[in-house]
Scaffold this active site. Structure first.
Site, PDB file in Angstrom:
ATOM      1  N   ASP A  32       0.869  -1.172   0.000  1.00  0.00           N
ATOM      2  CA  ASP A  32       0.000   0.000   0.000  1.00  0.00           C
ATOM      3  C   ASP A  32       0.911   1.229   0.000  1.00  0.00           C
ATOM      4  OD1 ASP A  32      -2.222   1.656   0.190  1.00  0.00           O
ATOM      5  OD2 ASP A  32      -2.428   1.391   2.351  1.00  0.00           O
ATOM      6  N   ASP A  34      -0.080   5.088   1.127  1.00  0.00           N
ATOM      7  CA  ASP A  34      -0.260   5.933   2.313  1.00  0.00           C
ATOM      8  C   ASP A  34      -0.296   5.077   3.580  1.00  0.00           C
ATOM      9  OD1 ASP A  34      -1.021   8.819   1.234  1.00  0.00           O
ATOM     10  OD2 ASP A  34      -2.021   7.356  -0.042  1.00  0.00           O
ATOM     11  N   ASP A 216      -2.144  -0.821   5.777  1.00  0.00           N
ATOM     12  CA  ASP A 216      -2.532  -0.257   7.071  1.00  0.00           C
ATOM     13  C   ASP A 216      -4.024  -0.016   7.206  1.00  0.00           C
ATOM     14  OD1 ASP A 216      -2.403   1.963   5.163  1.00  0.00           O
ATOM     15  OD2 ASP A 216      -2.722   3.238   6.910  1.00  0.00           O
TER      16      ASP A 216
END
Length: 270
Positions: A32, A34, A216
């Site tokens: 991922d 961000d 996240d």
């Protein structure tokens, strides 16, 4: 499928079990953007990858397959990274590009272009009077960020999103994230399906290759679930982060921060 409380996840760094599993196979790394390659910031345009992380990602990509799977618009994340030779699946896997084949999703994106454009314009108009609201247009979806919106006004953002879903019943779906709502065409596709598609397309389904996914956000849970039993999911974030409170995850291991991600990727690149 069994899930684990975030606070009970074993750490990935220095974990002997994880080290053994990675030593036995070639990793194929899915990242991922961000919250993994860059910290979460208030304004999306400020999430520029650090020089150190960029170097680590480049080094790792010279040794094993590396793919970025992000909610961001694909072209935007390529610009923010300053790296244009990685596989990137943007808009939660809706818009996939590979260096060898170019876009492998243009037909799917083009089919919904008018819908996405209309929803983007309405979001801009209807959130324009709410201080701090940020609309992020993408090729295949649109996001409205409310991290900078006064808490007393955040219900107005939610109401606008719900109205759009009602007005486009059956056409749109919403994916909530960290202080963001993502509106996208209502098709059966997510980061998990995108990762499995890439595993197939890139020939990463051999017995000597193990997919490793670092994420996240709630949207990354689809990828963690998809890889259970055939890969390794690593959640990035601190258990005491309010945005992780009460969360269960299908990931198997955890890294506490972007700094730890950089250290972990450095070990993989050796």
């Amino acid at each position: 499928m069994e899930e684990t409380s975030v606070r009970d996840l074993p750490r990935a760094l220095g974990n002997e079990d994880l080290t053994r599993r990675l030593a036995a196979c070639r990793p194929a790394v899915f990242l991922d953007y961000d919250g993994v390659l860059t910290p979460i910031v208030s304004r999306p345009e400020d999430a520029v990858i650090s020089d150190g992380m960029r170097t680590v990602v480049r080094d790792l990509a010279s040794r094993c397959p590396v793919c970025v799977v992000t909610g961001r618009d694909r072209a935007v994340v390529q610009q923010l990274m300053g790296v244009d030779d990685l596989v990137v699946a943007g808009s939660h896997g809706f818009d996939i590009w590979t260096p060898q084949r170019g876009s492998v999703s243009d037909d799917r994106v083009a089919r919904f272009a008018d819908l996405v454009a209309a929803v983007t314009e309405r979001l801009r108009t209807e959130t324009g009077t709410i201080p701090g609201a940020l609309v992020e247009p993408k090729r295949a979806s649109v996001a409205v960020h409310y991290r900078l919106v006064d808490p007393a006004d955040r219900n107005r953002i939610e109401a606008i999103v719900q109205t759009l879903l009602t007005d486009h019943h059956g056409e749109l779906k919403v994916t909530p994230g960290k202080m963001v709502y993502e509106l996208a065409p209502a098709i059966n596709w997510d980061k998990g399906r995108a990762v499995l598609y890439l595993v197939d397309v890139l020939g990463l389904d051999s017995a000597d290759t193990v997919p490793v996914y670092l994420g996240d956000d709630i949207t990354d849970e689809d990828a963690f679930r998809a890889l259970r039993g055939r890969g390794i999911g690593i959640l990035v974030g601190r258990p005491d982060d309010p945005e992780m409170a009460g969360r269960n995850t299908a990931a198997e291991f955890a890294l506490a921060s972007v700094d730890e991600v950089e250290r972990f990727l450095t070990t993989l690149a050796r």
